[in-house]
Design a protein around this motif. Structure first.
Motif, PDB file in Angstrom:
ATOM      1  N   PRO A   1       6.554   2.346   8.025  1.00  0.00           N
ATOM      2  CA  PRO A   1       5.379   3.443   7.899  1.00  0.00           C
ATOM      3  C   PRO A   1       5.463   3.863   6.464  1.00  0.00           C
ATOM      4  O   PRO A   1       4.417   4.383   5.807  1.00  0.00           O
ATOM      5  N   MET A   2       6.417   3.624   5.732  1.00  0.00           N
ATOM      6  CA  MET A   2       6.550   3.871   4.352  1.00  0.00           C
ATOM      7  C   MET A   2       5.892   2.939   3.563  1.00  0.00           C
ATOM      8  O   MET A   2       5.871   3.224   2.488  1.00  0.00           O
ATOM      9  N   LYS A   3       5.305   1.755   3.923  1.00  0.00           N
ATOM     10  CA  LYS A   3       4.681   0.791   2.949  1.00  0.00           C
ATOM     11  C   LYS A   3       3.201   0.775   3.460  1.00  0.00           C
ATOM     12  O   LYS A   3       2.748  -0.354   3.305  1.00  0.00           O
TER      13      LYS A   3
ATOM     14  N   TYR B   1       4.237  -8.356  -1.474  1.00  0.00           N
ATOM     15  CA  TYR B   1       3.767  -7.090  -1.549  1.00  0.00           C
ATOM     16  C   TYR B   1       4.655  -5.833  -0.969  1.00  0.00           C
ATOM     17  O   TYR B   1       4.516  -4.725  -0.929  1.00  0.00           O
ATOM     18  N   ASN B   2       5.918  -6.475  -0.604  1.00  0.00           N
ATOM     19  CA  ASN B   2       6.962  -5.631  -0.084  1.00  0.00           C
ATOM     20  C   ASN B   2       6.401  -4.642   1.065  1.00  0.00           C
ATOM     21  O   ASN B   2       6.960  -3.660   1.215  1.00  0.00           O
TER      22      ASN B   2
ATOM     23  N   GLY C   1      -2.084  -5.607   0.436  1.00  0.00           N
ATOM     24  CA  GLY C   1      -1.655  -6.948   0.617  1.00  0.00           C
ATOM     25  C   GLY C   1      -2.564  -7.847   1.608  1.00  0.00           C
ATOM     26  O   GLY C   1      -3.144  -8.577   1.528  1.00  0.00           O
ATOM     27  N   ILE C   2      -3.080  -7.004   2.851  1.00  0.00           N
ATOM     28  CA  ILE C   2      -4.077  -7.593   3.781  1.00  0.00           C
ATOM     29  C   ILE C   2      -5.571  -7.831   3.178  1.00  0.00           C
ATOM     30  O   ILE C   2      -5.989  -9.022   3.033  1.00  0.00           O
TER      31      ILE C   2
ATOM     32  N   TYR D   1       4.995 -13.875   5.703  1.00  0.00           N
ATOM     33  CA  TYR D   1       5.782 -14.086   4.678  1.00  0.00           C
ATOM     34  C   TYR D   1       5.501 -13.637   3.269  1.00  0.00           C
ATOM     35  O   TYR D   1       6.007 -12.811   2.369  1.00  0.00           O
ATOM     36  N   ARG D   2       4.081 -13.975   3.252  1.00  0.00           N
ATOM     37  CA  ARG D   2       3.407 -13.323   1.583  1.00  0.00           C
ATOM     38  C   ARG D   2       3.294 -11.739   1.686  1.00  0.00           C
ATOM     39  O   ARG D   2       3.602 -11.311   0.460  1.00  0.00           O
TER      40      ARG D   2
END
Length: 524
Positions: free
Chosen positions: A401-403, A452-453, A410-411, A446-447
């Motif tokens: 939830p923090m990201k 994107y962490n 990223g999506i 993975y990506r």
């Protein structure tokens, strides 16, 4: 050199390889051998390196497969050669289909032991529809291989194209002695320990007794096989090749960079220079003065250190110039491109100009999507860059939830690349990822984590098909969407999509709503 001369010396081709071709793709070898090709930064050795030059994503190096299209260009014997190395894995065939729209010819790599694979047949169908000239490279002769004539018969039967060998192997596996270049009438001997490419021995007359000095008792068998080749296969006609009716065939071992030079030498001579392109409005000819080009690929994080995003533009006509103003057709805005780049895999340099046939990278902050057109001002729209209906579906959820912002970004960027397709359910607002195969989900996960962490998890969704819908009657469309509310979604561009649970449900729905048009590609 004049504009038309620059066009004539362009050669743009795509590499199509079987799904497990992995690190021994032909593209890698074209860039690694240091004898015939001198490319800045290319390794001057023909030994296999840690990873393929064209496989620059970490997951590709770990898996030994290509999961993204990479672009490379280099000068070779007075020609500017552009290579598009397509994903080898079948789960990424959609990316390969789009890439084939940007090439003027194709080289198909076939395993000498496995022969033609199902994925290769599908890609050949695309080449046939577009009348794209095809050259076949039969790879891995340094390993035990099937009978050469049997392989050629299989290629003709399964790929539905006539073949003409322009080189011929002498044995295979441990007994592999080399290749006779029919096109240039020369003998090239194989030695796995030789670092540099050595010149072949000319044999204008294959009956020359000198041949025995090089290959011993195999000389007579080679003569018999070449005589059979001349009797069975048609004479090589370059026009038949250019029309897509005849495939020249070469043999070798890309791992040892053997047989590749013969292929490339013939390729630059016979392959077509840039060809006309089809748009919805008219045919675009490469020697037109005004610029026209289209975006066939977008890649985020091509340089992990800078989190850069690049749109790959195929120049179809006119001369592209750095800092010139061009029209972005979809948005209607004029844009100035100050840092266009040319590529050797992940290595890039700023270029001041580009010509038809060239592939350039445009730094992108989110302005471009696949299929976008860039012109000198004329409103044209290029055809043939569809998204296909996915075969596997998963809900995507945030695992951290923090990201949330990182995950959303990223999506968004990965979907614009064409890695997979994103749908939003109109019933519950949940995000749905649609793919061709399981590997795409793994690549996305993975990506997202490494680029994107952000972490995600996937939830199974039992779904048969996603169909884009349209209707000439607005009331009927509204009624359909109400009736099928739980199964309706929208794609990234806001188009209505019907999510069918099964083939039976889809068939029944089509029968019930005859005025609704169901499309299985996004290009309609």
């Amino acid at each position: 050199m004049g504009f038309k001369e620059e066009i004539k010396r362009r050669r743009t081709f795509g590499i199509v390889s079987h799904p497990d071709a992995g690190k021994t793709t032909l593209t890698e070898k074209l860039l690694l051998f240091g004898g015939a090709i001198r490319v800045a930064g290319a390794v001057k050795s023909n030994k296999i390196k840690k990873g393929a030059t064209s496989d620059f994503m970490e997951i590709e190096r770990q898996r030994g497969i290509s999961v993204a299209t990479s672009v490379m260009g280099f000068e070779y014997r007075g020609y500017k050669v552009n290579i598009l190395d397509t994903p080898g894995h079948q789960d990424f065939q959609e990316d390969t289909f789009r890439t084939l729209t940007a090439v003027d010819s194709v080289i198909i790599v076939i395993d000498a032991a496995k022969g033609v694979e199902p994925q290769t047949e599908k890609l050949m169908n695309v080449c046939r529809m577009r009348k794209t000239p095809v050259i076949v490279f039969i790879n891995k002769l340094d390993r035990p291989a099937r009978d050469t004539f049997t392989l050629l018969d299989e290629i003709e039967d399964q790929l539905k194209i006539k073949t003409r060998p322009l080189s011929w192997p002498i044995n295979s596996g441990d007994e592999f002695k080399g290749v006779y270049n029919i096109y240039k009438r020369s003998l090239n001997l194989f030695d796995a320990n030789v670092q540099e490419i050595e010149p072949g021995f000319l044999f204008e007359d294959i009956n020359d007794p000198e041949l025995e000095k090089h290959i011993g008792d195999d000389a007579n068998e080679l003569r018999e096989e070449l005589e059979l080749v001349e009797g069975v296969y048609p004479e090589f006609d370059v026009n038949n090749y250019l029309d897509g009716d005849l495939a020249p065939v070469f043999f070798g071992s890309a791992l040892y960079n053997f047989g590749v030079q013969e292929l490339l030498d013939a390729f630059v001579e016979i392959a077509p220079s840039p060809r006309p392109s089809v748009t919805e409005e008219r045919e675009i000819k490469p020697d037109e003065e005004t610029l026209a080009g289209f975006v066939f690929k977008i890649h985020a994080n091509i340089d992990p250190n800078h989190r850069s995003r690049i749109a790959f533009l195929k120049i179809c006509s006119g001369k592209f110039e750095r800092n010139a103003v061009y029209k972005h057709i979809r948005s209607g805005k004029n844009i100035r491109i100050s840092s266009p780049t040319a590529f050797m895999a992940s290595q890039k340099e700023v270029v001041d100009e580009a010509f038809p046939g060239d592939i350039i990278g445009i730094p992108d902050t989110g302005n471009f999507v696949i299929g976008d057109t860039l012109t000198s001002g004329e409103d044209v729209h290029f055809k043939g860059l569809p998204s296909f209906s996915p075969e596997m579906f998963r809900y995507i959820e945030n695992a951290d939830p923090m990201k949330s912002k990182q995950l959303a970004k990223g999506i968004d960027q990965l979907m614009e690349e064409g890695v997979a397709q994103l749908f939003t359910s109109q019933f519950n607002g949940r995000k749905i990822i649609g793919t061709v195969g399981q590997l795409q989900f793994e690549v996305i996960q993975y990506r997202l984590e490494h680029e994107y962490n952000a972490k995600c998890r996937f939830e199974m969704l039992s779904m048969h098909k996603a169909c884009w819908i349209e209707c000439d009657d607005p009331k009927m469309l509204i009624e359909f969407k109400k009736r099928k509310h739980q199964k309706m979604a929208v794609d990234k561009r806001g188009r209505d999509v019907f999510m069918a649970d099964s083939a039976f449900i889809l068939q029944m729905t089509q029968s019930e709503f005859k005025d609704i048009k169901f499309h299985f590609t996004s290009e309609f």
